[in-house]
Design an enzyme around this catalytic site. Sequence first.
Site, PDB file in Angstrom:
ATOM      1  N   THR A 224       5.754  33.056  21.479  1.00  0.00           N
ATOM      2  CA  THR A 224       5.984  32.941  22.926  1.00  0.00           C
ATOM      3  C   THR A 224       7.293  33.658  23.223  1.00  0.00           C
ATOM      4  OG1 THR A 224       4.840  30.844  23.166  1.00  0.00           O
ATOM      5  CG2 THR A 224       6.643  31.243  24.702  1.00  0.00           C
ATOM      6  N   ARG A 252      -6.914  24.577  27.746  1.00  0.00           N
ATOM      7  CA  ARG A 252      -5.623  23.928  27.491  1.00  0.00           C
ATOM      8  C   ARG A 252      -4.477  24.768  28.071  1.00  0.00           C
ATOM      9  NH1 ARG A 252      -0.754  25.676  24.651  1.00  0.00           N
ATOM     10  NH2 ARG A 252       0.272  23.826  23.834  1.00  0.00           N
ATOM     11  N   GLY A 276       7.637  26.270  21.564  1.00  0.00           N
ATOM     12  CA  GLY A 276       7.341  25.235  20.573  1.00  0.00           C
ATOM     13  C   GLY A 276       6.019  24.568  20.893  1.00  0.00           C
TER      14      GLY A 276
END
Length: 358
Positions: A224, A252, A276
Amino acid sequence: MKKLLLVFALFGTLACNNSAEENSVNSETPEVASEEKDTIPNFGIVIHGGAGTILKENMSDSLEQQYKAKLEEAIKTGHEILANGGTALEAVQRTINVMENSPLFNAGKGAVFTNEGTNELDASIMDGATLNAGAVAGVTTIKNPINLAYEVMVNSEHVLLAGKGAEKFAEEQGIEIVDPQYFYTEERYKSLQRIREQEKTQLDHDDQKTAFLDPYIKDSKFGTVGCAALDKNGNLAAGTSTGGMTNKRYNRIGDAPIIGAGTYANNKTVAVSSTGWGEFFIRGMVAYDISALMEYKGLSLEEAAREVIQKKIPALGGDGGIIAIDHEGNVAMEFNTAGMYRAKMNRDGELEIGIYGE
Ligand code: ASP
């Protein structure tokens, strides 16, 4: 934090034969006389490219160099904007674009695959001056989701748009649309196959629900990207962009597009971008929590970041990290995983790049 800086110093010393590493402490920027320096308003920028089980022994020298070079290119893009008097918002967007356009990171081009073999991207951006924010979730055709998040912020009365609606809005705003095939990369596709195999062999076939929360699957999300910046006018901004977690199901959505969890900026306190295990970052309201600890409890950025990343998130069972810059230009790069791709650059052009932990 002190320990982290030591690691950086050591890293820089060990790495003197290597061009990207040479710049761990960059001497390219011309020395500014100290009296002159005092008249230049403070500014700075910090980025991450994801946190996780990033270990030196699993990384080839050539891949390590590619990561460092891309982190350097990205942060210098934003730094130049800030040095020329540009806004923190623009610096954040353009810096993230560099990482979104690279297959190395789990954002834009390098987004991970869902269980269905598609790519669903999330992003958000926040303006610390106005507390205005924009975010998109589950988009499949947007080349640079952070740019769409920005459009949501400035050209709509909403904060978060998802899926097809977000894509329709993108068309109306003239945002670059790509065929979903654009997001195909062999490396990420192989990761999906690997995880599917693991799932088959390690789990009861009738217990698919727990598969999503199994610890080995949490390590299926790296890369990310995020950026936080302070501009010369004292404005803060933060942004985050991701493909989420490999093998994700049911549309999701992680923390990256959730304002307060993945991204937060407030001129009074700090600009934060998270990376995370998203479910825990949403429950911990990580980015806002750091700001709130500073605002209401008077903690320094360093103390607040440590509290949330080293205590609160592990206590919940999650892992990851943040990068942040406060209204005075102090920077935090805190993580509780083995590593986090990261870089920071201050007003004087001093650059530090890191990958591994201690
Ligand atoms: N936080 C992202 C998510 O849960 C993934 C990551 O940062 O690696 O979607």
